[in-house]
Design an enzyme around this catalytic site. Structure first.
Site, PDB file in Angstrom:
ATOM      1  N   CYS A 134       0.837  -1.208   0.000  1.00 27.83           N
ATOM      2  CA  CYS A 134       0.000   0.000   0.000  1.00 27.83           C
ATOM      3  C   CYS A 134       0.871   1.256   0.000  1.00 27.83           C
ATOM      4  O   CYS A 134       1.382   1.673   1.047  1.00 27.83           O
ATOM      5  CB  CYS A 134      -0.926  -0.012   1.210  1.00 27.83           C
ATOM      6  SG  CYS A 134      -1.970   1.456   1.306  1.00 27.83           S
ATOM      7  N   CYS A 137      -0.425   4.129   2.113  1.00 30.06           N
ATOM      8  CA  CYS A 137      -0.216   3.978   3.562  1.00 30.06           C
ATOM      9  C   CYS A 137       1.248   4.245   3.922  1.00 30.06           C
ATOM     10  O   CYS A 137       1.536   4.906   4.912  1.00 30.06           O
ATOM     11  CB  CYS A 137      -0.522   2.556   4.030  1.00 30.06           C
ATOM     12  SG  CYS A 137      -1.990   1.816   3.335  1.00 30.06           S
ATOM     13  N   ASP A 138       2.171   3.688   3.150  1.00 28.83           N
ATOM     14  CA  ASP A 138       3.561   3.624   3.605  1.00 28.83           C
ATOM     15  C   ASP A 138       4.544   4.469   2.797  1.00 28.83           C
ATOM     16  O   ASP A 138       5.707   4.598   3.183  1.00 28.83           O
ATOM     17  CB  ASP A 138       4.034   2.155   3.579  1.00 28.83           C
ATOM     18  CG  ASP A 138       3.213   1.290   4.530  1.00 28.83           C
ATOM     19  OD1 ASP A 138       2.780   1.823   5.571  1.00 28.83           O
ATOM     20  OD2 ASP A 138       2.994   0.112   4.227  1.00 28.83           O
TER      21      ASP A 138
END
Ligand code: NDP
Length: 306
Positions: A134, A137-138
């Site tokens: 992701c 997200c990261d």
């Protein structure tokens, strides 16, 4: 046999939020968390894009708090995996861990989706230490660093262009000599100078040390093996919605995502609702999953009142 008004299947943001709303609506929800309590979010570390946390929040803590909030409001949250069900008539019959069968007046399916991985042991070893599925997200953790994205679809192109805005260099590792992505996404990738596509390449190994990912060993179509230096390795080779158990009754699209009716959480089976990533091939963010869990509980409440 135990009878429940509202049975929620899945312990991610969608399921817990549905439990919060269903509890407050006095539906006495029972929620089975499945194999991965907390859901996909627990595979990441810090969540910086969930509103309400100016400094970000530990992903596991966020999920633990959502769970506690639901429990404090009266939800009955249980460990257990739904192993079979019969949604052909109401009350629905749902079996947990192949031994306990319950009768449910409504069912909220919030079983999520799982990102596809390549299946390399080194990839599993560095999950959360540089390997991620992701970018939204990261990606932030790889600012000004070099990263790679595996895949040639729309998600891979989208993630690569997103990462290109943060990182120094982004490699796309594409197994064929063409991208599967839409022409518009391909143009975007081509127009981004710090993306380099490595055509006809497959990953043989994710390389790393105690600090996390340091590179990847790739093999070209002609058999040449070479290494690239990277700090982050992002998978974008698709997701599998966890819908197999419900497919005999609940309509899905060709990819297996449960089809819901317009803006609601209604499936084609009256009294069965779907929320979160199991019905969302597009956005796949915790905040969206939570919001759709809310919708499912409100829909279940309205359905039971009628
Ligand atoms: P896709 O299935 O479209 O693409 C998957 C990509 O990963 C393909 O390039 C595929 O290669 C590659 N791949 C699959 N398995 C492997 C493997 N084992 N090793 C290496 N590469 C592999 O998935 P997406 O998640 O990209 O998209 C899913 C759906 O969502 C699509 O319909 C897409 O159009 C849509 N979507 C739309 C967006 C938008 O409109 N903005 C954004 C994101 C997704 P190959 O081509 O060789 O099979």
């Amino acid at each position: 046999m135990e009878k429940v008004k509202c049975l929620i299947i899945g312990g991610g943001p969608a399921g817990y939020t549905a439990a919060i709303y269903a509890s407050r609506a006095a539906l006495s929800p029972v929620l089975y968390e499945g194999l991965e309590p907390g859901g996909q979010l627990t595979t990441t570390t810090v969540v910086e894009n969930y509103p309400g946390f100016p400094l970000g929040v530990d992903a596991n803590a966020l999920m633990t708090d959502m769970r506690k909030q639901a429990e404090n409001l009266g939800a009955d949250i249980r460990r257990g995996v739904v192993t079979s069900c019969d949604l052909s008539h109401r009350p629905f019959s749902v079996t947990v861990d192949s031994e306990t069968t319950l009768e449910a007046e409504t069912v909220i399916i919030a079983t999520g989706a799982t990102a596809r991985y390549l299946g390399l042991s080194s990839e599993q070893k560095f999950r959360g230490l540089g390997v991620s599925a992701c970018a939204t997200c990261d990606g932030f953790f790889y600012r000004k660093k070099d990263v790679a994205v595996v895949g040639g679809g729309d998600t891979a192109c989208e993630e690569a262009t997103y990462l290109a805005g943060l990182c120094r260099k982004v490699y796309m590792i594409v197994r064929r000599n063409v991208l599967r992505a839409s022409v518009a996404m391909q143009r975007k990738v081509e127009a981004t100078p710090n993306i380099e596509i490595l055509w006809e390449c497959n990953t043989r190994e994710v390389l790393g040390d105690a600090g996390g990912v340091t590179g990847a060993r790739l093999e070209r179509g002609n058999g040449d093996i070479f290494d690239i230096k990277i700090d982050g390795f992002f998978l974008a080779i698709g997701h599998n919605p966890q819908s197999a158990l419900f497919k005999p009754w609940v309509a899905t699209d060709p990819e297996g995502y449960i089809i819901t009716d317009g803006r609601t959480s209604h499936t084609n089976v009256e009294g069965v609702f779907a929320a979160g990533d199991v019905q969302d091939p597009r956005y796949r963010q915790a905040i969206n999953a939570a919001a759709s869990g809310c919708r499912a509980a409100l829909d279940a409440e309205k359905f039971l009142k009628q």
